[in-house]
Design a protein around this motif. Structure first.
Motif, PDB file in Angstrom:
ATOM      1  N   SER A 267       0.825  -1.216   0.000  1.00 43.41           N
ATOM      2  CA  SER A 267       0.000   0.000   0.000  1.00 43.41           C
ATOM      3  C   SER A 267       0.861   1.269   0.000  1.00 43.41           C
ATOM      4  N   MET A 268       2.145   1.138  -0.304  1.00 43.70           N
ATOM      5  CA  MET A 268       3.051   2.286  -0.363  1.00 43.70           C
ATOM      6  C   MET A 268       3.103   2.828  -1.785  1.00 43.70           C
ATOM      7  N   PRO A 269       3.308   4.146  -1.956  1.00 42.75           N
ATOM      8  CA  PRO A 269       3.461   4.709  -3.303  1.00 42.75           C
ATOM      9  C   PRO A 269       4.800   4.314  -3.914  1.00 42.75           C
ATOM     10  N   ALA A 270       4.879   4.401  -5.232  1.00 44.04           N
ATOM     11  CA  ALA A 270       6.108   3.993  -5.927  1.00 44.04           C
ATOM     12  C   ALA A 270       7.281   4.883  -5.580  1.00 44.04           C
ATOM     13  N   VAL A 271       7.019   6.148  -5.310  1.00 44.39           N
ATOM     14  CA  VAL A 271       8.062   7.095  -4.914  1.00 44.39           C
ATOM     15  C   VAL A 271       7.562   7.888  -3.708  1.00 44.39           C
ATOM     16  N   ASP A 272       8.416   7.979  -2.690  1.00 41.63           N
ATOM     17  CA  ASP A 272       8.065   8.735  -1.492  1.00 41.63           C
ATOM     18  C   ASP A 272       9.348   9.333  -0.918  1.00 41.63           C
ATOM     19  N   ILE A 273       9.505  10.659  -1.068  1.00 40.87           N
ATOM     20  CA  ILE A 273      10.739  11.300  -0.589  1.00 40.87           C
ATOM     21  C   ILE A 273      10.786  11.365   0.935  1.00 40.87           C
ATOM     22  N   GLY A 274       9.687  10.969   1.602  1.00 44.61           N
ATOM     23  CA  GLY A 274       9.689  10.918   3.060  1.00 44.61           C
ATOM     24  C   GLY A 274      10.365   9.675   3.602  1.00 44.61           C
ATOM     25  N   ARG A 275      10.631   8.702   2.725  1.00 47.27           N
ATOM     26  CA  ARG A 275      11.313   7.480   3.172  1.00 47.27           C
ATOM     27  C   ARG A 275      12.822   7.684   3.176  1.00 47.27           C
ATOM     28  N   ARG A 276      13.539   6.723   3.728  1.00 47.83           N
ATOM     29  CA  ARG A 276      15.000   6.761   3.717  1.00 47.83           C
ATOM     30  C   ARG A 276      15.508   6.891   2.281  1.00 47.83           C
ATOM     31  N   THR A 277      16.708   7.465   2.162  1.00 45.49           N
ATOM     32  CA  THR A 277      17.247   7.745   0.819  1.00 45.49           C
ATOM     33  C   THR A 277      17.286   6.512  -0.055  1.00 45.49           C
ATOM     34  N   ASP A 278      17.745   5.389   0.512  1.00 47.99           N
ATOM     35  CA  ASP A 278      17.858   4.164  -0.290  1.00 47.99           C
ATOM     36  C   ASP A 278      16.524   3.462  -0.476  1.00 47.99           C
ATOM     37  N   GLU A 279      15.443   4.020   0.099  1.00 46.09           N
ATOM     38  CA  GLU A 279      14.126   3.401  -0.026  1.00 46.09           C
ATOM     39  C   GLU A 279      13.091   4.367  -0.597  1.00 46.09           C
ATOM     40  N   ILE A 280      13.561   5.485  -1.170  1.00 43.49           N
ATOM     41  CA  ILE A 280      12.622   6.435  -1.795  1.00 43.49           C
ATOM     42  C   ILE A 280      11.863   5.739  -2.916  1.00 43.49           C
ATOM     43  N   ASN A 281      12.575   4.960  -3.729  1.00 39.93           N
ATOM     44  CA  ASN A 281      11.920   4.136  -4.747  1.00 39.93           C
ATOM     45  C   ASN A 281      11.426   2.850  -4.109  1.00 39.93           C
ATOM     46  N   LEU A 282      10.148   2.561  -4.292  1.00 46.71           N
ATOM     47  CA  LEU A 282       9.564   1.354  -3.713  1.00 46.71           C
ATOM     48  C   LEU A 282      10.250   0.093  -4.247  1.00 46.71           C
ATOM     49  N   ALA A 283      10.723   0.149  -5.492  1.00 49.64           N
ATOM     50  CA  ALA A 283      11.400  -1.017  -6.072  1.00 49.64           C
ATOM     51  C   ALA A 283      12.618  -1.403  -5.242  1.00 49.64           C
ATOM     52  N   ASN A 284      13.419  -0.419  -4.834  1.00 48.79           N
ATOM     53  CA  ASN A 284      14.599  -0.709  -4.016  1.00 48.79           C
ATOM     54  C   ASN A 284      14.203  -1.228  -2.651  1.00 48.79           C
ATOM     55  N   LEU A 285      13.191  -0.604  -2.069  1.00 51.36           N
ATOM     56  CA  LEU A 285      12.713  -1.036  -0.751  1.00 51.36           C
ATOM     57  C   LEU A 285      12.240  -2.487  -0.804  1.00 51.36           C
ATOM     58  N   ALA A 286      11.435  -2.817  -1.824  1.00 54.75           N
ATOM     59  CA  ALA A 286      10.892  -4.173  -1.941  1.00 54.75           C
ATOM     60  C   ALA A 286      11.999  -5.195  -2.169  1.00 54.75           C
ATOM     61  N   LEU A 287      12.932  -4.893  -3.052  1.00 50.32           N
ATOM     62  CA  LEU A 287      14.025  -5.831  -3.338  1.00 50.32           C
ATOM     63  C   LEU A 287      14.822  -6.132  -2.081  1.00 50.32           C
ATOM     64  N   THR A 288      15.125  -5.095  -1.306  1.00 46.94           N
ATOM     65  CA  THR A 288      15.932  -5.279  -0.088  1.00 46.94           C
ATOM     66  C   THR A 288      15.212  -6.159   0.925  1.00 46.94           C
ATOM     67  N   ARG A 289      13.941  -5.877   1.169  1.00 42.21           N
ATOM     68  CA  ARG A 289      13.203  -6.620   2.203  1.00 42.21           C
ATOM     69  C   ARG A 289      12.857  -8.043   1.763  1.00 42.21           C
ATOM     70  N   ILE A 290      12.559  -8.204   0.491  1.00 46.35           N
ATOM     71  CA  ILE A 290      12.263  -9.557   0.009  1.00 46.35           C
ATOM     72  C   ILE A 290      13.526 -10.402   0.022  1.00 46.35           C
ATOM     73  N   GLN A 291      14.648  -9.799  -0.349  1.00 50.70           N
ATOM     74  CA  GLN A 291      15.904 -10.546  -0.426  1.00 50.70           C
ATOM     75  C   GLN A 291      16.323 -11.080   0.939  1.00 50.70           C
ATOM     76  N   ARG A 292      16.041 -10.334   1.989  1.00 54.08           N
ATOM     77  CA  ARG A 292      16.398 -10.830   3.330  1.00 54.08           C
ATOM     78  C   ARG A 292      15.219 -11.502   4.041  1.00 54.08           C
ATOM     79  N   GLY A 293      14.161 -11.772   3.264  1.00 51.65           N
ATOM     80  CA  GLY A 293      13.040 -12.546   3.798  1.00 51.65           C
ATOM     81  C   GLY A 293      12.174 -11.793   4.778  1.00 51.65           C
ATOM     82  N   ALA A 294      12.270 -10.453   4.796  1.00 54.49           N
ATOM     83  CA  ALA A 294      11.479  -9.661   5.742  1.00 54.49           C
ATOM     84  C   ALA A 294      10.144  -9.278   5.093  1.00 54.49           C
ATOM     85  N   PHE A 295       9.332 -10.274   4.754  1.00 47.01           N
ATOM     86  CA  PHE A 295       8.062 -10.019   4.081  1.00 47.01           C
ATOM     87  C   PHE A 295       7.094  -9.242   4.971  1.00 47.01           C
ATOM     88  N   HIS A 296       7.186  -9.472   6.298  1.00 43.87           N
ATOM     89  CA  HIS A 296       6.276  -8.789   7.218  1.00 43.87           C
ATOM     90  C   HIS A 296       6.549  -7.284   7.256  1.00 43.87           C
TER      91      HIS A 296
END
Length: 508
Positions: free
Chosen positions: A427-456
């Motif tokens: 339910s997060m937008p694709a771009v959010d400048i309020g997030r951490r720098t490395d997670e402004i793009n949802l694609a980067n955020l999703a890749l990082t969390r999925i890769q380490r199994g943090a689906f929750h």
């Protein structure tokens, strides 16, 4: 660019000159056994020295020296300065045999019979050194008379001049060829632009003088202005990259969405024609239906679509409707499947959408999908590996490889759809400048969390992840598909048809 024949011949001429010129320096090469220098020379190069050495580039024990023209070969032991040490195997054998002979009348004194090594001193004349190191070549005839090739230096100068002239000729030919190629390219480009302009003008005239175009009706500007209450701002449904969409109601009672293009220029006309051509050739329940358009003679370029009443997926995930009633997981799962179905249909029809995002996925009153906005779409021929074009689309959804290489493929839509899946999960937008720098793009955020199994950490808490086993399993599986779609290299991403098959398996 294909080089002309005369340019190829010039290049060959230049290479031949360089090859020929290399002959002039062959006497001044270095050798592995550095103590063998002038006046010694290789047997293959008798003109380069006074004493010819067989096995010039071999270890000491295998080398033999010839001290005079067609003279015998001696074992070469060493050369030190102007002293040569040699060994005569024939003489050594003869002396050895005579040493043990009963014959006592020796021709040589006994003191000379023991050594088998001989030392010679040589003195090379200044003329010889001057000839060799001055660029000439030393020659000797059958009488071992020395003479110098005085023309060699002159030949060397001639070769240098020839090399320079050949190089200049080659560069000149290359420059001329490039200019010819550039002029031809501009001529072809001019012809293409003229043809495109004629085609566009023909298309415009078709719209101007007909009651339908590509099988869809032509609406008058006055009729559409009345349908939107003179484009009342309160009737705005959305604001896209190419125009504003208004709610309208036609005289026959049909509810419509009318896209009003921002500007009326050549580029907007191209997008206008592009969307008409694509949408009139497609029929699918998950694609928005185009009802008609205005004439070129109208005050503005307008497109008339079916009205889809329930807003966009973006509205329901993180927009105005998100707080009212968050979408439950089964609805999100159906949105994913129906969107993938529409995109797979487009790709099968050789069309790339190029602007897949939750703002372009409409929902009807039953939450069924209608994919919209085909202004950036492109026909994708079967025999092409990619389409070269200036990057277009929306930040946060653009394929990184497409953005770097200006080459769009159907896998570019797959990447964008991966971002859509991440939005459906989080339910997060694709771009959010309020997030951490490395997670402004949802694609980067999703890749990082999925890769380490943090689906929750990725899943929207309202979905009940880790509370409902079925939802947990489905969300995890969809997240894994999103991970595949978001791979940076397009070869690592699945096709849209493969994504659809996986989503249907999860849904069932």
């Amino acid at each position: 660019m294909k080089l002309p024949n005369y340019l190829i011949l010039s290049l060959l001429h230049f290479l031949i000159i360089i090859t020929t010129a290399s002959y002039g320096s062959k006497c001044l090469q270095s050798h592995p056994w550095g103590n063998l220098t002038f006046p010694c020379t290789d047997f293959q190069k008798p003109e380069c020295g006074l004493f010819r050495v067989h096995g010039y580039n071999t270890p000491h024990s295998d080398r033999k020296i010839q001290l005079e023209y067609e003279g015998p070969l001696f074992d070469l032991i060493r050369i030190s300065g102007d002293i040569i040490s040699i060994h005569d195997p024939k003489l050594a054998k003869l002396l050895s045999e005579q040493r043990y002979s009963d014959h006592r009348n020796l021709l040589l004194p006994q003191s000379l019979l023991t050594p088998d090594e001989f030392t010679l001193m040589f003195n090379v004349s200044s003329n010889c050194f001057e000839c060799y190191f001055g660029g000439g070549q030393r020659f000797s005839n059958s009488f071992d008379e020395f003479y110098c090739n005085k023309d060699r230096h002159r030949n060397k100068v001639v070769l240098i001049v020839a090399i320079s002239a050949g190089g200049l000729l080659f560069l000149l030919c290359l420059l001329v060829s490039y200019m010819i190629w550039l002029l031809k390219r501009r001529a072809r480009r001019g012809g293409y632009l003229r043809a495109s302009k004629m085609s566009l003008e023909t298309s415009k005239s078709d719209i101007n003088g007909a009651s339908s175009f590509f099988g869809i009706p032509i609406f008058s500007y006055t009729e559409l202005e009345a349908a939107t209450n003179i484009f009342d701002p309160s009737r705005e449904l959305g604001d896209g990259g190419f125009g504003t969409v208004y709610y309208g109601k036609l005289q026959d009672g049909r509810e419509v969405a009318i896209k009003r293009l921002y500007e009326q220029n050549c580029r907007r006309m191209e997008q206008f024609m592009n969307e008409i051509e694509i949408l009139t050739s497609l029929r699918h329940p998950n694609l928005v239906c185009l009802y008609g358009c205005t004439s070129r003679r109208s005050r503005e370029l307008l497109l008339v679509y079916e009205y889809v009443s329930n807003g966009t997926v973006a509205d329901h995930l993180h927009g105005q409707k998100a707080d009212v009633a968050p979408l439950p997981w089964p609805t999100r799962m159906r949105i994913a499947v129906e969107t993938a179905t529409a995109l797979a249909y487009l790709h099968k029809s050789d069309i790339i959408h190029r602007d897949v995002k939750t703002d372009n996925i409409l929902l009807d009153e039953n939450y069924h999908v209608k994919v919209a906005d085909f202004g950036l779409s492109r026909l994708f021929p079967n025999n092409a590996s990619h389409i070269s074009t200036v990057p277009g689309g929306t930040p946060g959804y653009i394929d990184p490889e497409y953005h770097m290489c200006y080459q769009v493929t159907d896998k570019s839509d797959v990447y964008s759809f991966g971002v859509v899946l991440a939005e459906l999960i989080s339910s997060m937008p694709a771009v959010d400048i309020g997030r951490r720098t490395d997670e402004i793009n949802l694609a980067n955020l999703a890749l990082t969390r999925i890769q380490r199994g943090a689906f929750h950490e990725l899943a929207d808490p309202s979905l009940g992840y880790n509370l409902n086993a079925e939802v947990t399993e489905m969300v995890t599986s969809v997240a894994e598909i999103a991970f595949q779609c978001l791979q940076l290299e397009k070869e690592m991403r699945p096709s849209m048809a493969e994504v659809l098959a996986l989503l249907k398996d999860i849904s069932n």
